[in-house]
Design an enzyme around this catalytic site. Structure first.
Site, PDB file in Angstrom:
ATOM      1  N   MET A  99      38.536  60.544   2.863  1.00  0.00           N
ATOM      2  CA  MET A  99      37.284  60.620   3.623  1.00  0.00           C
ATOM      3  C   MET A  99      36.957  62.068   3.973  1.00  0.00           C
ATOM      4  O   MET A  99      37.790  62.759   4.550  1.00  0.00           O
ATOM      5  CB  MET A  99      37.407  59.793   4.893  1.00  0.00           C
ATOM      6  CG  MET A  99      36.063  59.493   5.485  1.00  0.00           C
ATOM      7  SD  MET A  99      36.122  58.187   6.694  1.00  0.00           S
ATOM      8  CE  MET A  99      37.574  58.561   7.563  1.00  0.00           C
ATOM      9  N   HIS A 100      35.777  62.493   3.600  1.00  0.00           N
ATOM     10  CA  HIS A 100      35.408  63.877   3.939  1.00  0.00           C
ATOM     11  C   HIS A 100      33.903  64.109   4.047  1.00  0.00           C
ATOM     12  O   HIS A 100      33.482  65.227   4.343  1.00  0.00           O
ATOM     13  CB  HIS A 100      35.960  64.837   2.876  1.00  0.00           C
ATOM     14  CG  HIS A 100      35.229  64.746   1.579  1.00  0.00           C
ATOM     15  ND1 HIS A 100      35.505  63.786   0.645  1.00  0.00           N
ATOM     16  CD2 HIS A 100      34.209  65.471   1.073  1.00  0.00           C
ATOM     17  CE1 HIS A 100      34.703  63.933  -0.380  1.00  0.00           C
ATOM     18  NE2 HIS A 100      33.898  64.941  -0.148  1.00  0.00           N
TER      19      HIS A 100
END
Ligand code: UD1
Length: 391
Positions: free
Chosen positions: A234-235
């Site tokens: 997740m980014h």
């Protein structure tokens, strides 16, 4: 007179650009293909491609991603040679980063005078180098053209739209790419449905994975210890930069981890947000620094399911038939939902948990590998470039 001297020898120069982590998987198979066609890949040793033409190429790294975890380890794992030019752009605001890359790339183009610049993906480096080349009168090829999330709040969507609008050769990975480009008025003879270079790379690396060696590594021992687990990345700024959204997602992850442990290599942007907010993870969420490509693949290919907001992992899970929950409201890669194993679950804790419950209740998608995701996209791309530029 030697017969060779009578030939008109045409030399085609290609510049291939890579800048950020998701680019490296896409240039690696193109590099392999170029190397396979050249005994020596440096321009001082051009190799005949047809009776009267020569092909040479150089690799440019913009330095958008620069540290070992985000760049160097990928060059090693994916067998990418040292770049011929490193622009050392580094981090900054979007304008700063894009501008730095443009200034430095213009110097490279002026020195090298390429016939064509090949850019991949949708990162700031893609935009910066395509615009710079086009304004210098150099042809541009965009690999992974035509994808659209229709969400202009995503920096990548802006990069995709600008790059496609000025590219001479549009190499698409899925049918939606073709449809989007035609709808935007692109000439059909500029659009080439070639499959996906990232899948070329995935198949190549998977077949070379040394399971035994990895089994003895830290991630190997973790894999054995956990048995069943989920894999998370997740980014996206829209998920991690807003503490309320990020906090809600973390609540859902903690809830899932009560039943299935989660392995989570943490992107630098996400790490930064974790450092400045007081979020809490359960002991069953195992945090890592960003993992090298091989270690990451070794873990996610055998995960029960993958949770992600990455573009690439949505496609890679579809290519290997691993269930994927995409923590976003939209995707520019609809084939992963229509044909593949991907499910859009949104960014609310309720949406994420509903998808997880369905999975636990046996509601899963089998999926099939999309058309032309067969490991030969890079071959097709280079064939087309040669045919177009060296008639
Ligand atoms: C970029 C891409 C995104 C891609 C992602 C994958 C754009 C607009 N976005 O987003 O499409 O999915 O890469 O990683 O191009 N940092 C490091 N080390 C590095 C590189 C970056 O610590 O080697 C830090 C930066 O200082 C910054 C943060 O990571 O604080 C984000 O990097 P940046 O390249 O700005 O954007 P990404 O979110 O990685």
């Amino acid at each position: 007179m030697d017969g060779n001297q009578e030939r008109v020898v045409e030399m085609m120069k290609i510049i291939l650009v890579a800048g950020a982590r998701p680019n490296f998987m896409k240039v690696a198979p193109i590099v392999r293909e170029l190397r396979a066609r050249s005994l020596e890949y440096r321009p001082d040793n051009p190799t005949p491609t047809t009776n009267n033409s020569m092909l040479s190429w150089k690799l440019v790294h913009t330095g958008q991603h620069y540290d070992y975890d985000m760049s160097g380890s990928f060059f090693e794992d994916l067998e990418i040679p040292e770049p011929d030019h490193h622009l050392e752009a580094g981090s900054g605001t979007h304008a700063e980063q894009t501008a730095k890359i443009m200034v430095e790339f213009e110097k490279v183009c002026a020195a090298e005078m390429p016939d064509i610049v090949v850019v991949v993906g949708d990162v700031n480096s893609t935009l910066a180098c395509s615009v710079t080349a086009k304004k210098m009168g150099i042809r541009v090829a965009h690999v992974e053209a035509g994808l659209r999330s229709n969400d202009l709040a995503m920096p990548e969507e802006v990069n995709r739209l600008v790059t496609d609008s000025i590219s001479d050769y549009l190499f698409v990975t899925e049918n939606s790419g073709q449809e989007n480009l035609l709808r935007e008025g692109k000439r059909p003879d500029r659009i080439f449905f070639v499959g996906h270079v990232m899948v070329d790379n995935l198949f190549y690396v998977r077949q070379k994975l040394n399971e035994e060696k990895l089994g003895n590594s830290e991630v190997g021992k973790l894999k054995q210890r956990l048995g069943d687990y989920a894999f998370l990345t997740m980014h996206r700024p829209s998920n991690v930069d807003d503490p309320k959204t990020f906090g809600g997602i973390i609540d859902a992850l903690n809830e899932i981890s009560r039943e299935v442990p989660i392995v989570f290599p943490v992107h630098p942007r996400t790490r930064h947000q974790l450092n400045i907010n007081s979020f809490w993870f359960s002991d069953s969420v195992v945090l890592f620094p960003p993992l090298p490509f091989k270690e990451s693949l070794y873990l996610w290919k055998d995960a029960l399911f993958v949770l992600t907001d990455s573009g690439g992992l949505q496609e890679e899970t579809t290519a290997l038939g691993v269930p994927c929950f995409t923590i976003r409201e939209n995707t520019e890669r609809p084939v992963t939902i229509e044909d593949g194993t991907n499910r859009l679950v949104g960014t609310s804790p309720e949406g994420i948990l509903a998808a997880y419950r369905d999975f636990r209740n046996g509601i899963t998608k089998k999926g099939r590998v999309p058309a032309l995701w067969d490991g030969h996209a890079a071959e097709r791309i280079i064939e087309i470039i040669i045919a177009e530029l060296l008639p």
